[in-house]
Design an enzyme around this catalytic site. Structure first.
Site, PDB file in Angstrom:
ATOM      1  N   GLY A  22       0.818  -1.221   0.000  1.00 42.95           N
ATOM      2  CA  GLY A  22       0.000   0.000   0.000  1.00 42.95           C
ATOM      3  C   GLY A  22       0.841   1.255   0.000  1.00 42.95           C
ATOM      4  O   GLY A  22       2.046   1.211  -0.249  1.00 42.95           O
ATOM      5  N   ASN A  23       0.206   2.380   0.279  1.00 39.09           N
ATOM      6  CA  ASN A  23       0.940   3.649   0.343  1.00 39.09           C
ATOM      7  C   ASN A  23       0.309   4.555   1.395  1.00 39.09           C
ATOM      8  O   ASN A  23      -0.661   4.172   2.049  1.00 39.09           O
ATOM      9  CB  ASN A  23       0.972   4.321  -1.033  1.00 39.09           C
ATOM     10  CG  ASN A  23      -0.419   4.667  -1.515  1.00 39.09           C
ATOM     11  OD1 ASN A  23      -1.069   5.563  -0.992  1.00 39.09           O
ATOM     12  ND2 ASN A  23      -0.903   3.914  -2.500  1.00 39.09           N
ATOM     13  N   ARG A  24       0.821   5.764   1.540  1.00 36.34           N
ATOM     14  CA  ARG A  24       0.454   6.619   2.673  1.00 36.34           C
ATOM     15  C   ARG A  24      -0.743   7.542   2.413  1.00 36.34           C
ATOM     16  O   ARG A  24      -1.033   8.405   3.224  1.00 36.34           O
ATOM     17  CB  ARG A  24       1.670   7.453   3.090  1.00 36.34           C
ATOM     18  CG  ARG A  24       2.815   6.581   3.598  1.00 36.34           C
ATOM     19  CD  ARG A  24       3.826   7.372   4.382  1.00 36.34           C
ATOM     20  NE  ARG A  24       4.478   8.393   3.582  1.00 36.34           N
ATOM     21  CZ  ARG A  24       4.360   9.697   3.777  1.00 36.34           C
ATOM     22  NH1 ARG A  24       3.607  10.168   4.743  1.00 36.34           N
ATOM     23  NH2 ARG A  24       5.002  10.540   3.006  1.00 36.34           N
ATOM     24  N   SER A  25      -1.455   7.373   1.317  1.00 36.12           N
ATOM     25  CA  SER A  25      -2.563   8.294   1.034  1.00 36.12           C
ATOM     26  C   SER A  25      -3.682   8.124   2.066  1.00 36.12           C
ATOM     27  O   SER A  25      -4.139   7.021   2.333  1.00 36.12           O
ATOM     28  CB  SER A  25      -3.116   8.029  -0.369  1.00 36.12           C
ATOM     29  OG  SER A  25      -4.285   8.783  -0.566  1.00 36.12           O
TER      30      SER A  25
END
Ligand code: PMT
Length: 401
Positions: free
Chosen positions: A208-211
């Site tokens: 995933g990512n930090r959004s």
């Protein structure tokens, strides 16, 4: 934003009257001029001075004790209103409005106004479910009033049921939506994506990512407040669901593509703020991968996800974001060309006050014709409005309005 809007806030005699103070305060913070009208019984629960202090405006409590500005002309408030909101609304005021009584300042104002009216009921569960109250609400709905349904929960009587005043955020969201109906995106359909997709490795882990979803939710709410019919396609986010927006929850890039394809069948514009994973695990393990079985290291084979912006077909405007850590304008230009976009927001995500998770953002807008506009640091909501200003202009050029 509610700048230049006059909201007449009616407060009636419910234990939830104290929550109207929060509503008044939030409306003032959003820039509205708030005029409070209290019924006599409401003043038993909260002092008019509370509202006077919060709104910096005189509070009207009776037909014959009007503040000087509104003296004699009992319909002046009705005419000044851009919207009338009654929160909390008791069974009694709902019944009065349903039959057209005008024997106090609040019911007289509602009868005389041409502004939209929003009712947020709060009462005992039996009173709410009584068929008389339900019939009265149905009559008001048929007359064009907007009802913000009460919530389920513990009531003042100690009973649990339907009747609690809806959440303040829901009431404020409804006010913004109703006021936005005649905005510059009225009748337009806008699809917005938000958040970071999650690509499953096994049932408990993902890539995933930090959004956080903040940028996308801000765009969706701003479009709603300008009258658009908005579909928000969101990856998992801790933010609460905005009112008056069709929200579609997805998890992975593939699911997002399916949802975007469906929603864009009728869209005027697609605004992709989502941080879509570029790669997903080639396969997802059915069971949790055990450390013991994986050994000292674990190698994941990743494959490309679909490029949603580039691949979804249709005659709608395409707006992308580009989260960049270097050469952000040059990289964004390449993405604009490659994905055939109408506009891209180059997002420098290296500064602590810009990009992922924070409330502010710093973007440079680059349009198809090569024009570059560097925006200063702004609230994400302000960035959203700047982008929508461009969308309104491009839609007008495209569709002749
Ligand atoms: O959610 P927040 O915490 O508020 O953070 C906001 C944000 C930083 C995520 C947002 O402002 C932002 O920059 N979003 C784009 C992030 C990104 O993934 O950019 P990209 O350069 O990888 O992709 C370019 C564009 O193509 C984006 O519009 C993206 O949605 C889209 N894309 C990317 C990959 C893919 N497989 N399909 C796509 O459609």
């Amino acid at each position: 934003m509610l700048t230049n809007k006059t909201v007449v806030l009616g407060v009636t005699g419910s234990i939830a009257a104290y929550k109207a103070a929060d509503i008044a305060s939030k409306l003032v913070q959003a820039g509205a001029e708030v005029r409070v009208v209290m019924t006599e019984s409401a003043t038993e629960f909260v002092s008019p001075l509370t509202f006077r202090s919060l709104t910096n405006q005189p509070v009207v409590t009776g037909m014959f004790e009007l503040a000087s500005e509104f003296s004699l002309e009992h319909v002046a408030l009705a005419e000044a209103a851009d919207v009338v909101v009654i929160a909390p609304a008791t069974a009694n005021i709902i019944a009065k409005l349903a039959v057209g009584l005008a024997d106090d300042m609040l019911s007289a104002t509602v009868l005389a106004t041409e502004a939209p009216v929003i009712i947020a009921p709060a009462m005992n569960v039996n009173m709410f479910q009584n068929s008389v109250t339900q019939d009265n609400l149905a009559k008001l709905k048929a007359r064009g009033f907007t009802i913000v349904d009460p919530a389920y929960g513990r009531l003042a009587s100690g009973k649990v049921g339907l009747g609690r005043l809806a959440e303040v955020e829901k009431i404020i969201g409804t006010i913004k939506q109703v006021l936005g109906r005649s905005g510059d995106l009225a009748a337009r359909r806008i699809v917005v994506t938000a958040g970071g997709t999650q690509e499953a490795i096994d049932p408990v882990r993902y890539v995933g990512n930090r959004s956080s979803g903040k940028m996308g939710y801000a765009v969706a709410e701003a479009a709603r407040d300008r009258g658009a019919k908005v579909t928000l396609i969101t990856a998992p986010s801790a933010l609460s669901e905005p009112v008056g927006i069709d929200v579609v929850h997805i998890t992975s890039a593939v699911e997002m593509k399916e949802a975007v394809t469906r929603a864009c069948a009728q869209a005027d514009a697609l605004i992709m703020t989502a941080a879509v994973a570029d790669y997903q695990p080639k396969s997802t393990a059915r069971q949790k991968i055990k450390k013991e079985a994986a050994g000292a290291g674990l190698t994941l084979e990743l494959v490309k996800t679909p490029d949603i912006l580039a691949e979804v077909k249709g005659d709608f405007l395409r707006v992308g974001f580009a989260a960049e850590t270097e050469d952000h304008v040059a990289n964004a230009r390449q993405k604009l060309a490659k994905k055939q976009l109408d506009l891209i927001a180059a997002n420098d995500v290296t500064a602590p006050d810009s990009g992922f998770t924070v409330d502010t953002n710093r973007v440079t807008l680059i349009s198809r014709d090569g024009k570059v506009e560097e925006l200063p640091l702004m609230l994400k909501r302000e960035v959203a409005d700047k982008i929508l200003d461009r969308v309104v202009g491009m839609l007008a050029e495209k569709g002749g309005r």
